[in-house]
Every structure is written in C-alpha cells, then in structure tokens.
Write a protein that holds these residues in place. Structure first.
Motif, short mmCIF file in Angstrom:
data_model
loop_
_atom_site.label_atom_id
_atom_site.label_comp_id
_atom_site.label_asym_id
_atom_site.label_seq_id
_atom_site.Cartn_x
_atom_site.Cartn_y
_atom_site.Cartn_z
N GLN A 45 66.71 118.83 8.29
CA GLN A 45 66.00 117.57 8.05
C GLN A 45 64.88 117.43 9.08
N GLU A 46 63.85 116.72 8.70
CA GLU A 46 62.75 116.42 9.60
C GLU A 46 62.39 114.95 9.43
N VAL A 47 62.75 114.14 10.42
CA VAL A 47 62.57 112.70 10.33
C VAL A 47 62.08 112.15 11.67
N ILE A 48 61.05 111.31 11.61
CA ILE A 48 60.68 110.48 12.76
C ILE A 48 60.93 109.04 12.34
N ARG A 49 61.87 108.40 13.02
CA ARG A 49 62.20 107.01 12.70
C ARG A 49 61.67 106.09 13.80
N LEU A 50 60.79 105.18 13.41
CA LEU A 50 60.22 104.18 14.31
C LEU A 50 61.02 102.90 14.13
N VAL A 51 61.65 102.45 15.20
CA VAL A 51 62.52 101.27 15.13
C VAL A 51 61.85 100.10 15.83
N GLY A 52 61.69 99.03 15.09
CA GLY A 52 61.09 97.82 15.65
C GLY A 52 62.06 96.66 15.60
N SER A 53 61.62 95.51 16.04
CA SER A 53 62.47 94.33 16.07
C SER A 53 62.70 93.74 14.68
N GLU A 54 61.90 94.18 13.68
CA GLU A 54 62.01 93.60 12.34
C GLU A 54 62.14 94.65 11.24
N GLY A 55 62.45 95.90 11.63
CA GLY A 55 62.62 96.90 10.59
C GLY A 55 62.40 98.30 11.12
N GLY A 110 59.00 114.16 6.37
CA GLY A 110 57.94 115.06 5.94
C GLY A 110 56.63 114.29 6.01
N ASN A 111 55.96 114.15 4.87
CA ASN A 111 54.72 113.37 4.81
C ASN A 111 54.91 112.02 4.12
N ASN A 112 56.14 111.73 3.71
CA ASN A 112 56.41 110.49 3.00
C ASN A 112 56.98 109.42 3.93
N ILE A 113 56.76 108.16 3.56
CA ILE A 113 57.10 107.04 4.43
C ILE A 113 58.02 106.07 3.69
N THR A 114 59.09 105.65 4.37
CA THR A 114 59.95 104.59 3.85
C THR A 114 59.97 103.45 4.87
N VAL A 115 59.70 102.25 4.41
CA VAL A 115 59.70 101.07 5.28
C VAL A 115 60.83 100.15 4.84
N LYS A 116 61.72 99.83 5.77
CA LYS A 116 62.82 98.89 5.48
C LYS A 116 62.77 97.77 6.51
N HIS A 117 63.03 96.56 6.04
CA HIS A 117 62.93 95.39 6.90
C HIS A 117 64.29 94.76 7.14
N SER A 118 64.45 94.19 8.31
CA SER A 118 65.63 93.40 8.65
C SER A 118 65.18 92.34 9.64
N LEU A 119 65.08 91.11 9.16
CA LEU A 119 64.54 90.02 9.99
C LEU A 119 65.66 89.09 10.42
N MET A 120 65.67 88.74 11.70
CA MET A 120 66.66 87.81 12.21
C MET A 120 66.31 86.39 11.81
N PRO A 121 67.33 85.54 11.63
CA PRO A 121 67.05 84.14 11.35
C PRO A 121 66.45 83.45 12.57
N GLU A 122 65.77 82.35 12.35
CA GLU A 122 65.18 81.59 13.45
C GLU A 122 66.26 80.98 14.34
N ALA A 123 67.34 80.52 13.73
CA ALA A 123 68.42 79.89 14.48
C ALA A 123 69.30 80.95 15.14
N PRO A 124 69.86 80.64 16.30
CA PRO A 124 70.79 81.57 16.94
C PRO A 124 72.11 81.61 16.19
#
Length: 466
Positions: free
Chosen positions: A331-341, A347-361
């Motif tokens: 496998q060849e994967v570069i995964r960029l992890v951010g605070s919201e996804g 390879g040359n293809n891109i998958t974007v997945k989101h996960s957003l925290m609620p405003e309330a704690p």
C-alpha cells in the motif's frame, strides 16, 4: 454487476467533461453504510508541445534508467543521444532497443563530453549521485537526478551551490510531487478542508521479492562485465559481490535502503502538500524480518519526525512506515490528519472524510457525571441545558469527497514534462536541488538514527544538523 456499474459510470464522467471538476450523478456507495461521498474526476487537459529539440544522455541504464528514458521520450522534441552503464549486458540491451548507431559507453564522462547532449538523466546507484551531478553541472548539462539527490547529508551543500551557480535546471526524481492529485491535496489542506493539521501518517508497504529489491542477476555477472573497480571508485574497497551491484539498494555501502528509496517519496510528497521546510527532530527504528539475503539494511522500518510550528503550517508529527513483508499486499498512503477530518492520498487519488466536534463540550454518557450524587447530577444537568442548545450539542456533518485522476494519468510523465519545460522556458522546476535536499536530508537522517539508536536534531530553516 457492481464493477460493470462503476465502469459505466466512469465512462459517463469522462464523456460529459466539465470546466473544473465532474461530480457523480449518484452518491458513492459504502458497504459500511457510512456518510455518502461525492466522487469527482480531476480535470486534466495538458497539451505537451515541442518548442525546441532537447537531446539527452542516460547515465545508469538499470530498472529506473529504463523507466525514466521511456517516459522522457514521450515528451515531444526529446531525443536520445547516448547511454552509459557499467554492465556490458545493459549496453547490449541499449543497442538492441535503439540500434547499433547509438552512442554507448561505460564511462559517464564520455556522455558529459558530448556537445550534442543538452541534459542527462542520472539513474545510478545512490553513492554516485552527487559526483556525477557536480560533474554534469560543471559541463553545462541540465540534470535530472533520481532520488535521493545525495547519498550523504554533507554532499547536499555542494550540489545546491553548484546548481545555483551553473544556471542549469536540476530536477530531482520524486515524480509524485508533479501529480495533479497531490496538487489537489495541497489545495484542500490550504483551504482548511480538514481544519488545523496536527499529524501525517505515511506508509509505503510491499510484499514481493522484486519489491524488496531481489532483482534477477544475470548469469554472466562478474568483476569484468560489471566494471567493478569503477563501480567502487567512490566507496570503500570491496571484493566483487553481484548482489551489491544488482541489489544495491539493500546495502549501506552503496545504497540508502528503504529510507532513501521509499521514505523519501513520502517525505517529498508530504513536504509538497504542506509546504514544509522539514522536521526538527528525527528518530527511526527497524528490523530484518524476512528478506535475510545478506542485506545490511532493514526490511521493516519506521520513523517519527516532529515538524515545528511555522509560517507554512501548524506543528505536526509525521510517522513513516515501510514493511517489505506486509500482509496488506502492499500500500502507498499519505494520510493528513486535521482537527476536522482527514485527507488520504492513495497513489494519485484523494479521499476526504470529515469529523466535526460539536460546539458544546461533552456531558453525560461515558463521563464522571454519573459517579456524583443525584442532587449534584441534577444541578449540573440543569446548568448545562441552560447554557447549550440541542443544536450546539450535535456534531455538524460535511459531505465526504473522493477525487480521482483520469484513467491513464501519469505523474512520471508530468514530472519529466516539467523538467523539459523548465529547460525550454526558464521557469522553476517542481523539485529543485533545495527541495530535493529538504527531502533527502531527513530520509538519510533516518538511517543515521537507525544505526546510532539516537534522535537526530535538524534545523529545517538553515538546513543543518544541530
């Protein structure tokens, strides 16, 4: 049926075209029934034209030399003028492919002395990269040098200085940095698509003998047919060893192992996407798990690098992994992890997945609240309900996206096109000597860390070991 539908849909997307991105008419189906993703085909309409004829010489006509030459010759106006290799069988192979009139030699300086050669492709063993690059620039040749640009960190400084002084184009051969997929990942990250970056996980696994560099060795291999004395001219003196000549990546005397071969792809790619100058601390460890064939570099290796907060990006940690006996099958994967996804570069293809925290704690559920007295729970629940609305307690959703490059897209061809365009127009290449060194130095430091079992400290701004 699913494959038939996918093929029909792909053909439909290619047929209708668009000015920017083509969106699928139906959502992408997930077996896990997760959030539906929109699939888009990245537009690619690059016309390659020949403004001027460029004649090239190849130095090192092994596996990568063949691939590089085949791709370079797809660019209009590029012509082959000569091939150099130490092994006689590869000289024979060159003449069989391009005719007996082709200029061939086992001395790279003969290629550099030819006035009808404008540029050279340096596809040799790692240990020869710096010397040949310096000699080529001194002879006024443009240079395409395979990665890693240098074999040792201290070789990078004279190469960068020579490239700057010469005024010639030097492109390092990590072709993925010219990918339209990587360009899209760079755009998405800069636009804040996944929030604030905090981690990059990069993996390049294989599961095959050839992938692990056990290439076929010809039956006539000996010290004479390989010009062994010339081969070790820049190394310590060694008795002839066919493996070190044909499997050179696996031996530290002449190659740089998984760090110089594959870590560097992951580093150059992640640096391009994040605009990074490099890490400030580097640690690597590894083992010899399966390919116990005499090699003295590991077949399983991991690295951890810390990137400082900088004008280009927030602080993030990079993990590197290469496993040559991976049950994933590779496998060849570069995964960029951010605070919201996350952005997965596969390879040359891109998958974007989101996960957003609620405003309330968070409040309740797997929480310490239930361990309090009933009166305290009731009092705090009332205060929480008064402060936070039901809407503020919900996780926001954002559609996931899949970006795909067109069928037949070739980032290797794009990388060579960028190289020859730069020669013709004078524009800056994608991966110049400084960019190449910013990727090579941390990769090579992984080997230093592996053997010393110590953390290597690096100054990414001034490009120096601390």
């Amino acid at each position: 049926m699913k494959n038939d539908n996918s093929n029909s849909r792909r053909k439909f997307l290619q047929q209708i075209g668009a000015t920017s991105l083509v969106a699928a008419s139906s959502p992408f189906a997930s077996l896990a029934n997760q959030a539906k993703a929109e699939e888009r085909i990245l537009q690619y309409d690059r016309k390659i034209t020949a403004n001027d004829k460029i004649r090239i010489g190849v130095i090192g006509y092994g596996v990568q030399g063949h691939f590089d030459l085949n791709t370079a010759l797809k660019v209009p106006g590029v012509e082959l003028a000569g091939i150099c290799d130490l092994y006689t069988g590869r000289i024979d192979n060159a003449k069989e492919k391009y005719g007996n009139d082709l200029f061939t030699t086992n001395n790279y300086k003969d290629i550099l002395d030819r006035k009808d050669i404008d540029a050279v492709l340096i596809c040799t063993t790692d240990v020869w990269h710096a010397r040949i690059t310096l000699d080529a620039l001194a002879k006024g040749k443009h240079v395409y040098c395979e990665k890693p640009m240098v074999y040792k960190i201290n070789e990078g400084y004279p190469v960068m200085a020579a490239a700057k002084k010469s005024g010639k184009v030097l492109q390092v051969g990590s072709q993925r940095v010219s990918s339209i997929g990587y360009a899209k990942a760079k755009e998405l990250l800069a636009a804040g698509e996944i929030g604030k970056l905090n981690m990059v996980n990069a993996v390049y696994d294989r599961q095959s003998s050839i992938g692990s560099w056990e290439y076929t060795i010809p039956k006539d291999a000996d010290a004479m047919t390989t010009n062994w004395d010339k081969f070790i001219e820049v190394t310590e003196k060694m008795a002839f060893d066919a493996k070190k000549f044909f499997w050179w990546r696996a031996f530290k005397e002449v190659g740089t192992g998984v760090a110089g071969d594959l870590f560097i792809h992951l580093l150059s790619g992640s640096h391009f996407i994040t605009n990074s100058k490099g890490p400030e601390s580097i640690y690597s460890t590894g083992q010899l798990s399966y390919w116990k064939d005499g090699r003295n570099l590991p077949d399983v290796m991991s690295g951890v690098m810390q990137y400082p907060d900088s004008p280009e990006h927030s602080a993030y940690q990079l993990t590197l992994q290469v496993n040559f006996i991976s049950g994933t099958g590779g496998q060849e994967v570069i995964r960029l992890v951010g605070s919201e996804g996350i952005i997965d570069v596969i390879g040359n293809n891109i998958t974007v997945k989101h996960s957003l925290m609620p405003e309330a704690p968070g409040f309740g559920g797997y929480d310490s609240l239930f361990t309090f007295s009933k009166s305290m729970q009731d009092e705090m629940q009332k205060e929480y309900d008064a402060k936070w609305t039901p809407e503020q307690r919900k996780r926001k959703t954002k559609e996931d996206i899949i970006f795909k490059v067109p069928a037949g897209y070739d980032d290797h061809l794009d990388h060579f096109t960028n190289f020859f365009d730069s020669i013709r127009t004078g524009k800056k290449v994608i991966e110049d000597a400084e960019f190449g060194f910013r990727a090579a130095a941390p990769a090579l430091a992984c080997n230093d860390s592996y053997f010393s079992k110590k953390i290597v400290h690096w100054d990414p701004v001034n490009l120096k070991l601390k």
